[in-house]
Design an enzyme around this catalytic site. Sequence first.
Site, PDB file in Angstrom:
ATOM      1  CE  LYS A  32      -2.208   1.710   3.721  1.00 59.43           C
ATOM      2  NZ  LYS A  32      -2.002   3.197   3.732  1.00 59.43           N
ATOM      3  CG  ASP A  59      -5.346   4.277   1.448  1.00 57.36           C
ATOM      4  OD1 ASP A  59      -6.468   4.678   1.060  1.00 57.36           O
ATOM      5  OD2 ASP A  59      -5.051   4.122   2.651  1.00 57.36           O
ATOM      6  CE  LYS A  61      -8.152   6.497   3.979  1.00 59.33           C
ATOM      7  NZ  LYS A  61      -6.715   6.148   3.834  1.00 59.33           N
ATOM      8  CG  ASP A  64     -11.713  17.232  -6.166  1.00 55.16           C
ATOM      9  OD1 ASP A  64     -12.553  18.049  -6.604  1.00 55.16           O
ATOM     10  OD2 ASP A  64     -10.558  17.564  -5.819  1.00 55.16           O
ATOM     11  CB  THR A 118      -9.939   1.869  11.357  1.00 56.36           C
ATOM     12  OG1 THR A 118      -8.674   2.334  10.849  1.00 56.36           O
ATOM     13  CG2 THR A 118     -10.530   0.870  10.392  1.00 56.36           C
ATOM     14  NE  ARG A 208       1.638   2.723  12.822  1.00 59.12           N
ATOM     15  CZ  ARG A 208       0.838   3.593  13.417  1.00 59.12           C
ATOM     16  NH1 ARG A 208       1.342   4.575  14.127  1.00 59.12           N
ATOM     17  NH2 ARG A 208      -0.462   3.476  13.297  1.00 59.12           N
TER      18      ARG A 208
END
Length: 232
Positions: A32, A59, A61, A64, A118, A208
Amino acid sequence: MNPALIVALDVPNLTEMEKTLDRLPDSIEWYKVGLEIFCAEGPAILSPLKQRNKKIFLDLKLHDIPRTVANAVKTAANHGVNLMTVHAIGGRAMLEAAAQAARECDVPPKLVAVTTLTSLSQDDFSDLGINRTVSEQALALGDLAIGSGIDGLVTSAHEAEALSQRFPEALLVTPGIRMPDGDIGDQKRVATPSFAVQQGATHLVVGRPIVQAEQPANVTAAIQADMKNALS
């Protein structure tokens, strides 16, 4: 379809990305690329991943006006992106334009719509003036996105079961994945890999816990094993 592990490259620049890729096992097929590194390096950041024959989840998002989002989808497809995000809250016209743009590409990318981040909780919904529960919002925006031709949804594992039952053919991408003993960081709604798979997730995003691990290959293997166990 067996669920896929996507490793989030949450690093600041190309140099750090290359170091990270060299440390991670070849068993990782998906990566990603998010806002931080894309803003730092631009589309050129995607080339090293294609050179390694990796699949790319972009990613950004997108949210617009419909024409702008449609053009962005086509541009991303030209860079070899396999999967990308749009915001479901962008509305029907935007979602339909994005879906149509993807279909017109020589190699159409799959599109997944973000329903609820999330990092948001019910208290955050109250601050935003949203009266639905988190689950109600995910289902409502899921209906909107899938009905507009989007391929799938980004959702917490805790909403994945309801979404998979309502949209059995949809891709379900779940961030916030942690092993039972993992640090949850800034996520508020996390889940183990096996739980996410059991709930119907098709793609699990982990950043991470793998990227910052001292032994990333061992952590990757443990996550992949936990995913596999959920299917047995």
